[in-house]
Enzyme design. Structure first.
Site, PDB file in Angstrom:
ATOM      1  N   ASP A   1       0.851  -1.047  -0.125  1.00  0.00           N
ATOM      2  CA  ASP A   1       0.082   0.171  -0.030  1.00  0.00           C
ATOM      3  C   ASP A   1       0.880   1.326   0.045  1.00  0.00           C
ATOM      4  OD1 ASP A   1      -2.718   1.425   0.450  1.00  0.00           O
ATOM      5  OD2 ASP A   1      -1.834   2.004   2.353  1.00  0.00           O
TER       6      ASP A   1
ATOM      7  N   GLU B   1       1.341   0.017  -5.098  1.00  0.00           N
ATOM      8  CA  GLU B   1       0.206   0.721  -5.448  1.00  0.00           C
ATOM      9  C   GLU B   1       0.984   1.914  -5.256  1.00  0.00           C
ATOM     10  OE1 GLU B   1      -3.692   3.379  -3.579  1.00  0.00           O
ATOM     11  OE2 GLU B   1      -1.964   2.506  -2.515  1.00  0.00           O
TER      12      GLU B   1
END
Length: 497
Positions: free
Chosen positions: A232, A262
């Site tokens: 993340d 990400e």
């Protein structure tokens, strides 16, 4: 078999501990569709307790086992349910992808006093105060877990910044300590330095923090035997940290753990390429530029030149490290990065990620199972959202599993109608894909002289009539208006290349 991932949640997935059991029950169905990996949401206890999606992590070691933040289970279930779901999927040879959130922590247990400087939120390199003492919730002692699994306690030395200071107006406060001067080095200068995102920003230059996160990674792997990780918010973390963290994780587990980061930068391919260079290709990235192109194409309709759909995308520039998505939990309606792909275009978008040779496709949960939720829009009004299952999504997934193999030949001469042929291999037959963002079309494509006289049928079932390949190996393949067709040999017509 072709690799295909599913993001098995969305921002508004049902709570009450249902998700893990649902995934376990869906294992056979996912296997039948050719899904080879399931990406689960963050599985550890979050500040929001049983209601949190999971991106406000509190205790990385609490997988739904301890009474913390008002609950034992997370939103998705208990530790036992999680392990059972992972085991069930892996029994079906479906990999488990764990969501890793190591940019920040939330929900500290105690306040501490320390020195910090307030910075300009729009340019974090600009200090707008002198150093002064603040008090913030930076002490994490995990009273519900104690020292089980780890006795590491977090304090202000483990963080580079906070967004809360007792008695002060909200803002961003850079912490002053001995583990680095200023923010960590990022690859881009957005907001001066975008190290700080939210909550208590983890200080990856602190060697004790890195050691704890490396130890935790092995512990976590040992609990569920994950096969891959989704990382993340890598945009806000030092590339050096994840390069080291992944190297040690792979070394310590003896597994070539898959990783996808990400780094959400729609339309800014150069940043994705820069990040890949900085991390020496140790992870894949989601192709945010391609998702952005899908969104734009779905809004523009017939005015979008489909021949440009892959321009300035990671799938075009570095297909080996591209994970392709049509939508995700951030782009879905009412979310911060809202940029959904219009429903009519989704079959086209899925054909472009599932049936071509470049990229590792990731299916979004509501696109396969549907979704329904209510939330407030940016003006504060309640909105009820229905996300319908994508038309023919199961057939498109099965087409990937059965037919999308071998060399690819493109027929991209028309702005509104694309076609391509996958030549197949020793185990899989040829197939022809044709799609349109305008009216119905017929696309001439060459299948090969060995298919002369053979009949092809539309695997998606739009056309009852078959296409017969002429003596030169060519067929004329129709497609409905604004849709996609996948043409494959009739079983008695199959010839493998």
């Amino acid at each position: 078999m072709n690799a295909t991932m599913i993001q098995f949640f969305h921002w508004y997935s049902d709570g009450d501990g249902k998700l893990y059991d649902e995934a376990a029950k869906a294992a056979d169905y996912l296997k039948e569709l050719g899904i080879s990996a399931v990406w689960f949401p963050p599985a550890y206890k979050a500040d929001g307790g049983g209601y949190s999606v999971g991106y406000d992590p509190y205790d990385l070691y609490d997988l739904g086992e301890f009474d913390q933040k008002g609950t034992i289970p997370t939103k998705y279930g208990t530790r036992e349910q999680y392990i059972a779901a992972c085991n069930r999927l892996q029994e079906k040879e479906i990999s488990v992808i764990a969501d890793i959130v190591l940019n920040h922590k939330a929900g500290g247990d105690e306040k501490e006093k320390f020195h910090a400087v307030r910075v300009n939120p729009e340019n974090r390199q600009e200090n707008i105060s002198e150093p002064f003492e603040i008090e913030s919730y930076t002490k994490f002692t995990f009273p519900g877990r104690g020292d089980q699994y780890s006795d590491f306690k977090w304090d202000f030395n483990c963080f580079s910044g906070v967004d809360y200071a007792e008695g002060e107006e909200p803002g961003i406060f850079q912490i002053i300590h001995d583990h680095g001067d200023g923010w960590e080095e990022m690859i881009d200068d957005e907001k001066g330095n975008y190290d700080y995102l939210m909550y208590n920003d983890i200080e990856h230059r602190n060697p004790f923090v890195r050691e704890e996160l490396n130890n935790w990674a092995v512990w976590y792997h040992d609990q569920i035997k994950f096969d891959g990780v989704r990382l993340d918010a890598v945009k806000h973390q030092s590339p050096k940290f994840y390069k080291e963290w992944l190297q040690l994780l792979r070394s310590n587990t003896g597994k070539n753990i898959f990783a996808v980061g990400e780094y959400w930068a729609p339309g800014e391919l150069y940043l994705l390429e820069k990040y890949i260079e900085a991390t020496e290709g140790c992870m894949s990235l989601f192709d945010s530029s391609l998702q952005h192109n899908f969104h734009q194409a779905s809004l523009a309709g017939e005015h979008y030149d489909l021949r440009t759909i892959f321009d300035e995308t990671l799938t075009q520039s570095n297909p080996v490290l591209s994970v392709t998505v049509v939508d995700n939990h951030d782009t879905q309606p009412l979310q911060e990065l809202e940029a959904p792909v219009e429903y009519w275009f989704k079959p086209i978008a899925y054909a472009l990620i599932l049936l071509r040779e470049s990229g590792y496709p990731c299916v979004f949960y509501p696109d396969l199972f549907g979704g329904h939720y209510t939330d407030k829009d940016k003006e504060g009004n309640d909105q009820e959202i229905f996300l319908n299952k994508v038309e023919k999504i199961e057939e498109l997934l099965k087409a990937r599993k059965q037919f999308a193999y071998g060399a690819q030949r493109d027929y991209f001469e028309d702005a509104n109608c694309l076609g391509w042929v996958r030549e197949g291999d020793n185990e899989h037959p040829v197939c022809a894909v044709v799609l349109s963002n305008k009216e119905a079309y017929e696309k001439p494509m060459e299948m090969g002289s060995q298919y002369a006289g053979k009949n092809f049928y539309d695997f998606l079932g739009w056309f009852p009539d078959e296409v017969t390949i002429d003596e030169n190996g060519w067929g004329i393949f129709p497609v409905p208006a604004g849709n996609v067709s996948v043409w494959v040999p009739k079983p008695d017509s199959e010839i493998h290349s």
